[in-house]
Enzyme design. Structure first.
Site: not given
Ligand code: ADP
Length: 537
Positions: A184, A329, A435, A440
């Site tokens: 990550t 993940e 919050k 929210w």
């Molecule tokens: P990191 O967690 O290290 O930033 P990731 O690529 O695993 O790297 O990020 C995943 C997160 O990105 C998701 O849990 C979500 O919060 C956000 N995310 C992914 N795709 C979208 C999307 N289409 N719209 C909004 N948020 C998104």
């Protein structure tokens, strides 16, 4: 009673061999450092077999690791297959992470051999004192460009290829065996490893590349903008040979003019990447009056794409956006928006705004803080959980970090609402929600509203403490070049778009916002800026 179908293992080597046999002449165009190479799936497969056999001869095999610290080139593509084909695991280290985190991921995994390229050479040299296990650096460059370097155990990649056997037969490994390791990006603490199996990777590419996903075929040419080191490059290394699509690998360069030139000259049809890249290409076209050749769809993921961008691409260039949600993940995409061609522009854009539906092979649900189901009514927010054939069940060597519920769902840390027809509306990351008085406010929805102002280039919302409401939103804006915005103007604009109680308590303007290694807004850094008083409330 068991069925009588053959037990055909889902292996990455079969993906490559499928490409070589069926689409052998399809081009793989690669732009590395000072080098442009036109190759094909037949050649990629022959070289990957040589590489696999040469690596196997060094004793590498199942359960062994090697690493790559490299940009998207044909050699990096070959490496994906050469390493995984012999049952070993490729750790794709992310050159965009802060150096201490890159070293952490390599040391944590612990291997001898790191594959680098000429564009990561200086980075590798600077990392050397902090690397605990790497003894050999394979430089993915032609012999003529091999550099002078103080790195130990240097080997030219082409020597490995020459030493290998092009007729090497891939061993049949367990389809559940680990193939690729990706960490990550550390926006939520120390980087943690997602360890992808052959089976999960193949199924994810099959499902996400299909009809309601990327809709790929041998008529496509994909511009591989997402780094191969981020979520397996969004499955692009597998999409190519699986669907017979041409691959255009831009190397390290990601500047707008260059990407635009590749789109036009290489007949690119499919353009994946985070919105920042595609906003740049759009701006370039607007300024120069140029068109986008055969490009007909964008894939936006990792963050919510601005509506104005999707509208401009659709209305002015006939390019649809396929918008997906996923996490490191979940290997790559879990859900994708699909706008059927019968929809008018407005309806299509409404569909593209959502994160879409789960692709077959994974499922989503929302629950409350006690784990009880939340209604799928499109309005009620809940904690998003996912499960499926390419969803991680745990982190690599971190049994202390559990994210799976007792009934087998992965907790994503995202807040979402789900429509009765299972369409996902991602509202925010749980920790980015504001919050206010127990209710929210979605920072993403506020940012999206701010971005609808034509003078706004980028917007970020973070929570600030409030004595009565606990938290209130703080909006930080980057204006378009040459535009002067005022707090009053932003307030008026937002008042027409969001509920009154969502209106930010404070608005500030900055020259630039902080970004993480994948180009996303780094809200953790912005929160620090606010705490340190670098951005005034
Ligand atoms: P990191 O967690 O290290 O930033 P990731 O690529 O695993 O790297 O990020 C995943 C997160 O990105 C998701 O849990 C979500 O919060 C956000 N995310 C992914 N795709 C979208 C999307 N289409 N719209 C909004 N948020 C998104």
């Amino acid at each position: 009673m068991l069925g009588l179908n053959q037990d055909f293992p889902l292996l990455l080597s079969s993906v490559l061999e499928h490409g070589a046999l069926n689409y052998g002449a399809v081009a793989v165009v690669s732009h590395g450092h000072d080098e442009a190479v036109r190759s094909s799936y037949a050649e990629v497969a022959a070289r990957a077999r040589r590489l696999g056999s040469a690596l196997a001869a060094t004793g590498l095999g199942p359960d062994g690791f090697v690493g790559s610290l490299a940009w998207n080139t044909h050699r990096h593509l070959e490496l994906f297959y050469g390493v995984t084909g012999i049952g070993a695991v490729l750790h794709t280290a992310n050159p965009r992470l802060p150096p201490a985190q890159i070293a952490y991921t390599i040391n944590f995994t612990g291997y001898r051999t790191l594959f680098i390229d000429l564009d990561t050479l200086a980075l590798a040299e600077s990392l050397l004192p902090s690397l605990e296990t790497v003894e050999q650096f394979v430089i993915m460059a032609p012999r003529a460009l091999m550099p002078a370097t103080a790195l130990p155990g240097v080997l030219c990649y082409e020597d490995l290829i020459d030493a290998g056997d092009p007729g090497f037969a891939w061993p049949v490994v367990d389809e559940r065996a680990a193939a690729l390791l990706c960490f990550t990006s550390g926006t939520t603490g120390v980087p943690k490893g997602a360890l992808y199996s052959h089976r999960g990777t193949v199924l994810s590419a099959l499902s996400t590349g299909g009809g309601n996903g990327w809709g790929l075929s041998a008529d496509d040419a994909i511009l591989a903008v997402p780094g191969f080191f981020h979520c397996n490059g969004w499955a692009i290394p597998f999409f190519g040979p699986m669907y017979g699509a041409k691959l255009v690998l831009p190397g390290r360069r990601a500047d707008t003019e260059w990407l635009h030139a590749l789109i036009v000259t290489e007949g690119v049809t499919a353009g994946p990447g985070v919105p920042t890249i595609w906003l740049g290409v759009l701006e370039h076209c607007r300024q120069t009056g140029q068109r986008l050749g055969r490009l007909n769809r964008l894939y936006s993921g990792g963050t919510a794409p601005p509506i104005a961008m999707m509208e401009a691409y659709l209305r002015d260039y006939g390019v649809r956006t396929i918008h997906g949600w996923g996490m490191t993940e979940t290997t790559s995409g879990s859900t994708m928006s699909f706008a059927p061609s019968c929809l008018g522009d407005d309806e299509a854009i409404a569909a593209m705004r959502t994160q879409g539906k789960p692709l077959f092979g994974n499922e989503i649900r929302i629950v409350d803080e006690r784990g009880a189901p939340v209604p799928r009514d499109g309005k009620t927010p809940g904690l998003l959980q996912v499960r499926g054939a390419w969803v991680s069940g745990g982190y690599f060597r971190r049994p202390d970090v559990a994210f799976q519920t007792a009934d087998g769902w992965m907790e994503t840390g995202d807040i979402a609402a789900i429509d009765p027809d299972n369409t996902l509306h991602l509202l925010d990351r749980a920790k980015d929600m504001v919050k206010s008085g127990g209710e929210w406010i979605s920072s993403q929805a506020l940012e999206e509203a701010a971005l609808r102002h034509p003078g706004v280039m980028e917007a970020a919302v973070v929570a600030i403490p409030h004595p009565k409401w606990q938290e209130r939103p703080f909006l930080v804006v980057v204006a378009q070049a040459g535009v002067v915005l005022t707090v009053e103007e932003m307030r008026l604009h937002l008042a027409g778009l969001v509920p009154k109680w969502w209106l930010p308590d404070a608005i500030a303007f900055v020259e630039e916002l902080p970004h993480g290694p994948t180009g996303k807004l780094a809200k953790n850094v912005l929160r620090d800026w606010v705490k340190e008083g670098r951005v005034g409330v």
